[in-house]
Design an enzyme around this catalytic site. Structure first.
Site, PDB file in Angstrom:
ATOM      1  N   ASP A  22       1.068  -1.169   0.076  1.00  0.00           N
ATOM      2  CA  ASP A  22       0.172  -0.095  -0.083  1.00  0.00           C
ATOM      3  C   ASP A  22       0.869   1.047   0.030  1.00  0.00           C
ATOM      4  O   ASP A  22       2.110   1.268   0.395  1.00  0.00           O
ATOM      5  CB  ASP A  22      -0.933   0.035   1.261  1.00  0.00           C
ATOM      6  CG  ASP A  22      -1.862   1.143   1.246  1.00  0.00           C
ATOM      7  OD1 ASP A  22      -2.438   1.630   0.304  1.00  0.00           O
ATOM      8  OD2 ASP A  22      -1.881   1.815   2.474  1.00  0.00           O
ATOM      9  N   ASP A  24      -0.265   4.854   0.950  1.00  0.00           N
ATOM     10  CA  ASP A  24      -0.223   6.116   2.030  1.00  0.00           C
ATOM     11  C   ASP A  24      -0.065   5.553   3.209  1.00  0.00           C
ATOM     12  O   ASP A  24      -0.759   4.593   3.640  1.00  0.00           O
ATOM     13  CB  ASP A  24      -1.673   6.809   1.763  1.00  0.00           C
ATOM     14  CG  ASP A  24      -1.705   7.437   0.416  1.00  0.00           C
ATOM     15  OD1 ASP A  24      -0.632   7.673  -0.141  1.00  0.00           O
ATOM     16  OD2 ASP A  24      -2.995   7.789   0.211  1.00  0.00           O
TER      17      ASP A  24
END
Length: 296
Positions: A22, A24
């Protein structure tokens, strides 16, 4: 392993494996979408009031993450905000500010992991809800092999319509991981995945080695139940200052990489309520937006 980030990365040559990250709060310390709000304001794309509201949204995101309902409201707001933006103007803004805004907020721990996985012969794939137009240049900056991200619809006038063609969020991320595994020959039982959010539990569950990075409360609880290690990343650092292994492209190359624009970065937080408008668009919406980079 709570409170640390170092862990052994085994070297397996066959079958092929990958590490899925991922973006962020996992690889970078902030929201990739919201980080550009000041640049958009300075470029005349958003008002001062909108810039302040976006800054507040970033604060909420950093303070404790956003649950599903908050993400929905955020998507609706950002979808309306970017509708009608000229894509070329946004491309120029993100190309000029990518180094200044993103490079300083990359976690040193995440950069080390990316390097370790590459040294182990593993592909690195960024899987992000943010738009491909901003995730792709970040992925190239990090040396990722592939990027899976949200795609925004661009009208004939060269402006964003506010609609989403492909939405990389929640279970859709897991579907993209499985499709990549099928097409690239990855053995998911020997693959790795990293995320900070409970919305990525499906993606984490799809691999044999899942790690919760700076997890929100829901993911921390799930990690405890499933025995997933918890990693703490808290050291943002410029890539130039940490390792010569990371070769940051010159600004002209970044401009080319970011040529697809950053307004669609807001699409990473846009709901896909319009994805069923016709069979053709629905068919496209099931195809992950995968970008492949040649590893140097």
């Amino acid at each position: 392993m709570a409170g640390t980030y170092a862990h052994p990365v085994e070297n397996h040559s066959l079958p092929r494996t990958a590490a899925f990250f991922d973006l962020d709060k996992t690889v970078i310390a902030k929201s990739s979408t919201l980080t550009f709000s000041k640049s958009f304001y300075q470029g005349g794309l958003i008002s001062r009031r909108a810039a302040l509201r976006t800054a507040y949204t970033q604060f909420v995101f950093l303070a404790g993450g956003a649950d599903h309902d908050q993400m929905e409201r955020m998507r609706e707001y950002l979808s309306a905000l970017c509708k009608g933006w000229n894509v070329q103007q946004v491309r120029e803004i993100v190309a000029e500010t990518l180094h200044d805004l993103i490079d300083p907020i990359i976690y040193d721990e995440a950069a080390s992991l990316i390097e370790e996985h590459h040294m182990a012969g593993r592909d690195v794939v960024i899987v992000s809800t943010s738009g491909a137009e901003v995730v792709e240049p970040i992925g190239e900056l990090l040396g990722a092999d592939r990027v899976v991200a949200t795609r925004m619809v661009v009208g004939d006038d060269g402006c964003f319509t506010g609609e989403v063609e492909y939405y990389a969020y929640g279970p859709t991320k897991a579907e993209a991981v499985r499709e990549l595994a099928a097409s690239e020959g990855y053995d998911l039982d020997r693959c790795y995945a990293y995320s900070d959010s409970a919305t990525d539990i499906p993606m984490l569950s799809a691999v044999g080695h899942a790690y919760a990075v700076n997890p929100d409360r829901a993911l921390r609880r799930e990690a405890a139940v499933r025995g997933w290690p918890v990693l703490v990343f808290n050291k943002p650092v410029r890539l130039k200052q940490r390792l010569p292994a990371f070769s940051i492209p010159p600004r002209p190359a970044l401009m080319a990489a970011a040529a697809v624009g950053a307004a669609a970065a807001t699409a990473g937080l846009v709901w896909y309520a319009n994805r069923r408008r016709g069979a053709a668009r629905a068919a496209r919406a099931t195809t992950p937006a995968v970008t492949r980079f040649a590893r140097i």
